[in-house]
Scaffold this motif. Structure first.
Motif, PDB file in Angstrom:
ATOM      1  N   ALA A  67     -44.085  16.937 -27.032  1.00  0.00           N
ATOM      2  CA  ALA A  67     -43.249  16.450 -28.134  1.00  0.00           C
ATOM      3  C   ALA A  67     -42.704  17.659 -28.878  1.00  0.00           C
ATOM      4  CB  ALA A  67     -44.078  15.579 -29.067  1.00  0.00           C
ATOM      5  N   PRO A  68     -41.603  17.497 -29.605  1.00  0.00           N
ATOM      6  CA  PRO A  68     -41.105  18.603 -30.420  1.00  0.00           C
ATOM      7  C   PRO A  68     -42.182  19.065 -31.411  1.00  0.00           C
ATOM      8  CG  PRO A  68     -39.500  16.820 -30.328  1.00  0.00           C
ATOM      9  CD  PRO A  68     -40.758  16.304 -29.698  1.00  0.00           C
ATOM     10  N   PRO A  69     -42.205  20.343 -31.743  1.00  0.00           N
ATOM     11  CA  PRO A  69     -43.266  20.880 -32.612  1.00  0.00           C
ATOM     12  C   PRO A  69     -43.471  20.116 -33.918  1.00  0.00           C
ATOM     13  CG  PRO A  69     -41.976  22.659 -31.697  1.00  0.00           C
ATOM     14  CD  PRO A  69     -41.289  21.384 -31.302  1.00  0.00           C
ATOM     15  N   ASP A  70     -42.410  19.765 -34.615  1.00  0.00           N
ATOM     16  CA  ASP A  70     -42.569  19.043 -35.884  1.00  0.00           C
ATOM     17  C   ASP A  70     -43.228  17.682 -35.679  1.00  0.00           C
ATOM     18  OD1 ASP A  70     -41.435  21.131 -37.269  1.00  0.00           O
ATOM     19  OD2 ASP A  70     -39.468  20.185 -37.457  1.00  0.00           O
ATOM     20  N   GLN A  71     -42.829  17.002 -34.626  1.00  0.00           N
ATOM     21  CA  GLN A  71     -43.405  15.692 -34.321  1.00  0.00           C
ATOM     22  C   GLN A  71     -44.872  15.832 -33.925  1.00  0.00           C
ATOM     23  OE1 GLN A  71     -41.545  13.621 -31.070  1.00  0.00           O
ATOM     24  NE2 GLN A  71     -42.461  11.665 -31.614  1.00  0.00           N
ATOM     25  N   ALA A  72     -45.194  16.864 -33.147  1.00  0.00           N
ATOM     26  CA  ALA A  72     -46.575  17.091 -32.719  1.00  0.00           C
ATOM     27  C   ALA A  72     -47.479  17.391 -33.916  1.00  0.00           C
ATOM     28  CB  ALA A  72     -46.618  18.227 -31.705  1.00  0.00           C
ATOM     29  N   TRP A  73     -47.015  18.254 -34.815  1.00  0.00           N
ATOM     30  CA  TRP A  73     -47.798  18.555 -36.028  1.00  0.00           C
ATOM     31  C   TRP A  73     -47.994  17.291 -36.862  1.00  0.00           C
ATOM     32  CZ3 TRP A  73     -50.962  22.223 -37.369  1.00  0.00           C
ATOM     33  CH2 TRP A  73     -50.847  23.486 -36.796  1.00  0.00           C
ATOM     34  N   PHE A  74     -46.940  16.493 -37.006  1.00  0.00           N
ATOM     35  CA  PHE A  74     -47.043  15.255 -37.765  1.00  0.00           C
ATOM     36  C   PHE A  74     -48.106  14.349 -37.158  1.00  0.00           C
ATOM     37  CE2 PHE A  74     -45.005  10.983 -38.856  1.00  0.00           C
ATOM     38  CZ  PHE A  74     -45.538  10.949 -40.130  1.00  0.00           C
ATOM     39  N   ALA A  75     -48.150  14.265 -35.842  1.00  0.00           N
ATOM     40  CA  ALA A  75     -49.139  13.432 -35.164  1.00  0.00           C
ATOM     41  C   ALA A  75     -50.560  13.939 -35.422  1.00  0.00           C
ATOM     42  CB  ALA A  75     -48.852  13.386 -33.661  1.00  0.00           C
ATOM     43  N   VAL A  76     -50.761  15.245 -35.333  1.00  0.00           N
ATOM     44  CA  VAL A  76     -52.096  15.814 -35.597  1.00  0.00           C
ATOM     45  C   VAL A  76     -52.522  15.474 -37.022  1.00  0.00           C
ATOM     46  CG1 VAL A  76     -53.405  17.958 -35.889  1.00  0.00           C
ATOM     47  CG2 VAL A  76     -51.910  17.670 -33.903  1.00  0.00           C
ATOM     48  N   LEU A  77     -51.631  15.693 -37.977  1.00  0.00           N
ATOM     49  CA  LEU A  77     -51.969  15.423 -39.380  1.00  0.00           C
ATOM     50  C   LEU A  77     -52.232  13.941 -39.621  1.00  0.00           C
ATOM     51  CD1 LEU A  77     -49.438  17.851 -41.080  1.00  0.00           C
ATOM     52  CD2 LEU A  77     -51.900  18.189 -40.737  1.00  0.00           C
ATOM     53  N   TRP A  78     -51.458  13.079 -38.988  1.00  0.00           N
ATOM     54  CA  TRP A  78     -51.667  11.637 -39.137  1.00  0.00           C
ATOM     55  C   TRP A  78     -53.038  11.245 -38.577  1.00  0.00           C
ATOM     56  CZ3 TRP A  78     -52.601   7.288 -36.250  1.00  0.00           C
ATOM     57  CH2 TRP A  78     -52.375   6.068 -36.877  1.00  0.00           C
ATOM     58  N   LEU A  79     -53.375  11.777 -37.402  1.00  0.00           N
ATOM     59  CA  LEU A  79     -54.678  11.464 -36.800  1.00  0.00           C
ATOM     60  C   LEU A  79     -55.830  11.959 -37.668  1.00  0.00           C
ATOM     61  CD1 LEU A  79     -53.742  12.274 -33.103  1.00  0.00           C
ATOM     62  CD2 LEU A  79     -54.413  10.010 -33.975  1.00  0.00           C
ATOM     63  N   LEU A  80     -55.681  13.113 -38.285  1.00  0.00           N
ATOM     64  CA  LEU A  80     -56.710  13.622 -39.200  1.00  0.00           C
ATOM     65  C   LEU A  80     -56.805  12.737 -40.444  1.00  0.00           C
ATOM     66  CD1 LEU A  80     -56.040  17.448 -38.920  1.00  0.00           C
ATOM     67  CD2 LEU A  80     -58.215  16.310 -38.380  1.00  0.00           C
ATOM     68  N   LYS A  81     -55.670  12.402 -41.022  1.00  0.00           N
ATOM     69  CA  LYS A  81     -55.642  11.583 -42.239  1.00  0.00           C
ATOM     70  C   LYS A  81     -56.343  10.243 -42.021  1.00  0.00           C
ATOM     71  CE  LYS A  81     -52.585   9.156 -45.373  1.00  0.00           C
ATOM     72  NZ  LYS A  81     -51.238   8.746 -45.665  1.00  0.00           N
ATOM     73  N   HIS A  82     -56.168   9.659 -40.845  1.00  0.00           N
ATOM     74  CA  HIS A  82     -56.736   8.345 -40.569  1.00  0.00           C
ATOM     75  C   HIS A  82     -58.127   8.411 -39.944  1.00  0.00           C
ATOM     76  CE1 HIS A  82     -53.372   5.884 -41.857  1.00  0.00           C
ATOM     77  NE2 HIS A  82     -52.636   6.929 -41.532  1.00  0.00           N
TER      78      HIS A  82
END
Length: 88
Positions: A67-82
């Motif tokens: 995935a594009p870097p921004d999208q990948a970082w967003f996914a990591v942060l979302w998974l951590l948040k939840h």
């Protein structure tokens, strides 16, 4: 009660590619809300969860997700948040 305990769920530092994370669940059982679902497809989230089984560097999740870097970082942060991923 100290601020560290009071705000324990808030970010305390910047996440770096060298930080290690681990999966806390085998599947993503709570999908993202509609407004962000297009940015966080289930296949992307589940690929990251599988990569983090047993522990992995954030950079490993970013490089294997296709995935594009921004999208990948967003996914990591979302998974951590939840709570699906946790810092190892």
């Amino acid at each position: 009660m100290g601020s560290g305990r009071l705000f324990a769920d808030y970010a305390a530092r910047i996440l770096s590619p060298g930080d290690r994370v681990v999966s806390r669940r085998d599947v993503v059982d709570e999908p993202p809300i509609n407004e962000i679902a297009a940015l966080l497809p289930t296949a992307l989230l589940e690929r990251m969860v599988r990569t983090a089984r047993g522990g992995a560097a954030v950079s490993d999740l970013l490089s294997t997700c296709e995935a594009p870097p921004d999208q990948a970082w967003f996914a990591v942060l979302w998974l951590l948040k939840h709570g699906i991923l946790a810092l190892a």
